[in-house]
Every structure is written in C-alpha cells, then in structure tokens.
Write an enzyme that holds these catalytic residues in place. Structure first.
Site, mmCIF file in Angstrom:
data_model
loop_
_atom_site.group_PDB
_atom_site.id
_atom_site.type_symbol
_atom_site.label_atom_id
_atom_site.label_comp_id
_atom_site.label_asym_id
_atom_site.label_seq_id
_atom_site.Cartn_x
_atom_site.Cartn_y
_atom_site.Cartn_z
ATOM 1 N N GLY A 23 39.240 32.490 59.437
ATOM 2 C CA GLY A 23 39.743 32.081 58.120
ATOM 3 C C GLY A 23 41.065 32.763 57.858
ATOM 4 C CB THR A 26 45.762 34.214 50.146
ATOM 5 O OG1 THR A 26 44.493 34.006 49.557
ATOM 6 C CG2 THR A 26 46.700 33.091 49.765
ATOM 7 C CB CYS A 29 47.520 35.849 55.772
ATOM 8 S SG CYS A 29 47.414 34.318 56.724
ATOM 9 C CB VAL A 146 30.567 41.823 44.106
ATOM 10 C CG1 VAL A 146 30.324 41.999 42.619
ATOM 11 C CG2 VAL A 146 29.347 41.197 44.769
ATOM 12 N N GLY A 148 36.294 41.494 43.634
ATOM 13 C CA GLY A 148 37.578 41.779 44.277
ATOM 14 C C GLY A 148 37.795 43.237 44.611
ATOM 15 N N GLY A 201 47.545 27.939 39.653
ATOM 16 C CA GLY A 201 46.783 28.456 40.790
ATOM 17 C C GLY A 201 45.701 29.452 40.390
ATOM 18 C CE LYS A 219 32.937 36.782 42.231
ATOM 19 N NZ LYS A 219 34.044 36.402 41.317
#
Lengths: 441, 441
Positions: A23, A26, A29, A146, A148, A201, A219
C-alpha cells in the site's frame, strides 16, 4: 531478556530487519520517507538497521515523489507473505476484506511480524487474527489503527495495564469532528459542510464509513477489546451525525453544551460492557468539548489512575506514519504482546443494549406555535416517567417553532418510546431528534 | 522473541516473579494492595504470578492497614539487593542520595531489575544508572517518576520514538498547580494558600522542592533526556512560584492569560536544547491553561505527529501505584529498553542559557501614581530595544499603582537588563516581576 510465552524470535541475532510495505498511499509513502530521514536515529535506538526491501501497490507507474527503484516490486501484495527475505510486513492497504486481510493472514501464517493501520480489519477479525498470531508466533502491531498520532493502543494496552478501567472513549473521527465544528462556527448545513470537506480532502467521496459512525466504531471496538474484553463488533450501537442540524448545534451551545460524535465504552458492576457510537451533547467545560476540527481525543477513567484525556491529530500522512514507526521500533526492540494484551484470552461477548442505559437527553421537536402544545408534550413525557429539567422555545418560522427539552436521567428505552408518542401528536412535525447528554468520566 | 542487545534474562523460564518493595509509604502500600486486588488479571496478562516476597521500611511497627506477615522484613533496604530469591526490586523510598540510591545501584549491580518512582534519582544520576543497567544486564523502569498516572515515560520513549520531537513539557507539579489555582480562585496570598495546602496534605512541611521548581525540573530533565539527549541537570534554569502574587493572577486573567509553573524543553535548529522551569503566562485558550488544581499535563509537538496534550492525576497513592504496576507488567512481559530509549548513547550536554531565548514577557511594577512615570518606563524599555504590546495601570493604594506591561518577543537578557534599569528609577518600588509568556507548541 524475557520472552512473552507465546512468541519465539527468528531475528534476535540479526542486525538488520527487512520490511515490506503493502500500500503506497500517503501513509505508505510517509513511512518510507520517515524511515529514510530517521535511519541513523532508528539504528541508535534499536541497534538494528531497518531496511525496506519490498513494496506492493496497485499501480507501479504512479508518481509518488519517492524513489522506489531499490525495492523489489510485487503486483500481488499477498506474495510478500512467502518472500523469505522479509521479516515484517506493513499492511497499509486498508479494508476489512480482500487483499489487506489476505496479506495479514498469510503473513502471520508464515510467521512474519505484521504492522497494520487497518482499524476495520482489527475490529472485525481481531479474534481470528489473535489466534493466528499466537499459533504462528507472529506478533501483530496496530498502533496506527486508532486515533492516528495518539499512542492510544500503547497507552491502554501497556500504560493502563495495571489499573481497572471504568470508562474509555472519545472523539475518534476527525472528519465528523471537522464537520460538526464547521457547522457550529459557520451555521452552514450538514450537506454544505460535507461537500466542502470532500473538496478539501477532509472527507471521502463515499463518506458513509466516517459520517455514519463506522470508523469510530472500529476504533472504539479495538479500545474496548483491550480495556475490557473482546466484544462482538455487531453488538455495538452505531449512529452517525447525519441527523444533527446547525440549529441543534446553536441550541446546544445556548444550553451550555457542544455536540460531538463520541464512541464510549463502560464496564458495569455486573461485568457487562456498554459500547456505542452516537452524537452526544457534552458539557462545554469538558475536556472533549474543547477538541475541535480534525483533532481526535481519547478520555478514560481508571479506578486507581483517575481521569485522563489526550488530544492530537487523528489522521494524515505524518501522524499515521509516526504511529507506524513506533510499531516498527517496538518490533525491533523486541516488544511482543498478545493482540489484546492478555495471554489468557477471554471469550467474545456482546455489548449490552443501550435500551437500559440511563442518561439525560436532549430532545428537539418542530411544533406548531399554538397554545397548548407545550402542555401536550409535557403530558407525554410525564406519562413515560420522564422528568424534565428544561424546555426552551426557539423561533423558526411564522407558525412553527423549535422546542428543545433537556431531561433528567432516564433509560434510553423510555426516551425512544416517548419520541414515538410525541411523533403521533398533530402539533409535532417530523421525528423528534433525541441526543444523549454524555457527562463523560 | 527478540532480545534487545544488552539485556539477558534470568527469569525467562520462570512462571513466578518475586518482587521486593522498599519503602512502605502510601505508594508502597498502594502497590501491595493493587497487586493483591489484581492478582488474577495480572496473571492473565503476563502468564506469570507476581509475588511480593520481601519488604523494607524504617518502622516495622507502624500500622499501615495491610498485612505484612507473609513478606520477609529487612530493616536495611540495601540488603534486598543481595537476596537471591528476589527478581525485581521496587524502590519507593525517594531521595536522590542515601538508601534509595544505594539500593538501586546495588540491585542493578546484582543484576536485578529495578522499578522506581524516584524522579530526583533518575534526573541527577541517570548517566551512572544507565551505565550500571547496561553493564549488569539489569533493566531499570521509572514510569512513576514523571507525572503520576500519566504514562509519560512510555509515551515519549516508545510512542513518539519514530518522530522528531520539537518541544516537550507541561505542568508537572500538582502542588504548585493547586496553589496557583487556589490563589486565582480565592484571591488569597501565596503564603496563606501554601499553609492551607500543607494542612490538607497537598504540600510538604518542607515545601521548597515543589514550590521552588526542583520537582518539576527533575521530571522535565527526565523527559528531555528521553526526547532529545541527556542534559546536565545543573544546566537547567529553575525558578519557582514564590514571587507570583494573587494580583498577578488577576492582572494576567484580565489580559487573557493564566499563570502556570511550566517545565519546557525545546530543540533548536543548531541542535542545542533549551530546558527551563519557570512560572509562565499561558493563553487562556491553550490546553494547559485548562488544567487546574492538582492535575498535571504534558504537551509536546512532533515534526510528524503534530501537537498533543495529555492531562491526569500527577501524584497520590492510586495514580502512582498504577504507574508502578504498569512497569511491573512491562517487566513481566519482557520489555527491556535502555534507560533513555537509545542503545547508542549520547554524551551529556548542557542546556542552552535562557539569556538568548526570545519570547514575549509580562512585566509587573509597583510605581508612584504621578505624571511622567509611564514615560520614564517606556523610555527605559525603548532604550533596551523592547517593543511594547500593551501597558495597563491597576489601582493599588492612594499614591501607588501597579503597572503591567506585555512586550513583543525579545531576548530574555534584554528584559532582565531592562528590569535592572527600571528598578533604579525613583518612581519604581521594589524589583519588577518578569514572567515569560509561553505560547506553547
């Protein structure tokens, strides 16, 4: 060095850990960038070289602004599981089924460590994955799944491990929090703000997972599974924010509340667990009321440790990549924990129904602006045994007004029964909106 | 199971871990109670029995409301280090020197795991202890030493390990926060509130460690050592809250600020670290401004993870005992980390002087209520290159008034030079109070 009983380690004597990333969105990467930027610091920490050796994504030709030429490329991510030169697979594809699930299962079966940011996968298939992890001595890390950047899994699974948690939950979806904040600040409608969020976004083109509460539920289920015991995911009550209007946000504010989409879980005296996702009125002085826009927050109360709240960025390239990095470091430093933190597992149980849960409620109705309406409504509430703390009337248009009611604590089933009765009144238009008032920990 | 390179483990194959507790104050007794109450849950988590086998305290006859009869008693805690039947020593005596230090050093030298809540010991002797821990393969845990129930060490050493931390710090002393909150709420003097806090048990009979900032400095040093690199403790700038008056709290509030004793550390572009403890004006909307009474809070900002804040109980039997339990569980689960989280250690360095640090400042002066005073003061500030954001006058008594000045950002050395010049003016009485305005992350 102590081994947690059910893991053995093939890489203990190696000075290099070979990672594969499936994957390359974003987050994927971002992880590659962070690993490169922090390479020497990571080696200082762990004593090991952390090297990406293989990657997999759908489109090899897409410009991702990073050089992938030194990594082996796999068109099919599941093949990473059988690559003998890979120690640890990072699943950053997403989705509870399909290639993400296939890859994680195959990797665990091959005895590889797995790191994932996939909340749906862990929430829905945790039971099977815990078993695979145990059977094949393959640790599974999921900090990034969960909230971030907030080290939620680590805090609950390790930091609170010595305490008895009574309540845990919070604001776990940045999209919903952004929409509610913007609706309150601008007075715009849900639809208008959602559209704007999609353009910026902050919301997906297909927004249901976020705005109907499922992302929060994934979560919350993970947190509850760690804090209490494994829950059957489909036993959770899940309600999103579509029914909340800008008017409700304004009325709530006048009454001293803010509206937040919360996921909360509580253990009751009899051992049963409540676990639900729904918009709630939160006292404006509460810590969670001060967490706005895309920020997430987690709050909990332990018998010994007392109440705590943490807030931070719940999504995005940097926050999620930093959580994945923390898992990579835990793996490299030899941290091996059972999925839910307990070597002795408990059976999956159902969350208790919300019907019997007591709380105060906010009720909003559109009614005719005629004498006697307030008396009719009060009578219905009285007949359902609902004690009223406050009724307020708000102008709407010539012959109709909004009424908002704040009740004293009452069982959820009583308020839904009352709402059905209220709806039958000739003077009431449309379905009354019922929102729980959550006084938190 | 992977071994962090510099630890081996003698207890890997044992199903029972034998703990010794030195120091039976509220925390020590709390740990015993929590271990007993949670025995089966702890075994579920770790697969091991966690058994207290020995204790040591000054007075064997004191009634502690717990049954000590099943534990071996040691009058001299240091003897615990040579008891071959003990796997892990819990040092809950306190103090940077004396029996606490002797016990921790002797235990590490004997290859025993050590868990401590002793912030002064870790802050002042971390360098030597890190070396002993490494040399003797003996892990040292200290979660309870920083911010009580808040898993501060775990968050920074593990949760943020993949990120580059820019700033870290917060409200790390509950006694000072209680005193400042109460002074603001009641308008009472520092001395009166301190006396009341001592009577309630929120402040020590000898309060200097808390109110002069040393306790905060110990905790800040530990956080900075983990987040950045080891600092020489005596290079920190440390200032307490004795000079803050109830009037200052009122003036600050009118200007949109609250006063908090903060410990903050920041890494600059050139790699230098600022690290200081001092009372600060904090914008009232900031998360830390909303943390009152005995609560602690930690805030930080990572390059990738962004800003985060966590608040909770920073002291007391339950919060501290739960943090000690988390360490016991980490130990039982095989977590072995170098003291500051890095296998490759860095040299101790000095924190940079605050003299060159730039910030806005709050300056409070007692001046004669005569024409021209404001002009004199403005001239001094102008001559020092200090740009003024706001000057306000506050009634005091017939012929004297308080002036408060909010400056634009300026180097600390300029403001202290200006204060010296201001003090020389005939119309200024006593020393001006200078307080940093901390805009946080």
């Amino acid at each position: 060095m102590k081994a947690a009983p059910h893991f053995s380690d093939k890489t203990a004597n190696s000075n290099s850990l070979r990672l594969a990333i499936a994957g390359l969105g974003t987050v994927g990467c971002g992880v590659i960038k962070l690993l490169q930027e922090q390479a020497s610091s990571l080696t200082d920490r762990t004593g090991k070289q952390l090297v990406v050796t293989a990657v997999s994504a759908r489109d090899r030709t897409k410009d991702r602004q990073i050089d992938l030429s030194s990594f082996r490329w796999y068109d099919n991510p599941v093949e990473l599981a059988s690559d003998e030169t890979i120690d640890c697979v990072l699943e950053l594809i997403g989705g509870a089924e399909g290639p993400a699930r296939d890859l994680v299962e195959a990797s665990l079966k091959a005895g590889k460590a797995v790191i994932t940011a996939n909340k749906a996968l862990i929430a829905l298939h945790g039971k099977e994955l815990a078993q695979l992890s145990k059977t094949h001595n393959a640790p599974l890390y999921y900090e990034a799944s969960v909230a971030g950047a907030i080290p939620a899994v680590k805090i609950v699974r390790e930091g609170l491990a010595g305490d008895i948690i009574k309540t845990i939950g919070g604001i776990l979806n940045g999209t919903c929090n952004y929409i509610l904040t913007t609706m309150e600040e601008t007075g715009q409608s849900f639809e208008a703000v959602l559209k704007e969020a999609q353009e910026k976004g902050f919301a997906e083109a297909e927004p249901s997972t976020d705005i109907d509460g499922w992302d929060t539920a994934h979560k919350l289920a993970i947190l509850a599974n760690i804090a209490f015991k494994p829950l059957q995911f489909d036993s959770l009550t899940v309600e999103g924010i579509r029914s909340i209007t800008a008017s409700d946000l304004g009325f709530a504010r006048k009454l001293g509340y803010k509206v937040k989409l919360l996921g909360m879980a509580r253990q009751h005296q009899d051992g049963s667990i409540e676990a639900w996702v729904r918009p709630c009125l939160v006292p404006e002085k509460a810590k969670l009321a001060q967490v706005d826009n895309v920020f997430n927050a987690l709050t909990w109360e332990g018998n010994y440790s007392g109440p705590m709240t943490i807030s931070g960025r719940g999504a995005g390239e940097g926050p999620t990549a930093s959580a994945v990095l923390a898992d990579i470091i835990d793996y490299a430093q030899g941290m091996r924990l059972p999925l839910w933190g307990r070597i002795v597992e408990q059976e999956e149980t159902a969350a208790r129904s919300v019907a019997s849960l007591k709380s105060a409620f906010y009720v909003r109705l559109l009614v005719d602006d005629t004498p006697g309406v307030m008396a009719d409504i009060s009578a219905v509430l009285r007949d359902q045994g609902i004690s009223v703390h406050l009724i307020a009337q708000h102008e709407f248009k010539l012959e109709q007004v909004y009424l908002t009611v704040i009740t004293h604590p009452v069982a959820n089933s009583h308020i839904t029964d009352a709402a059905a009765r209220l709806r039958e009144l000739n003077s009431v238009h449309g379905a009354p909106l019922i929102v729980t008032i959550e006084s938190l920990c």
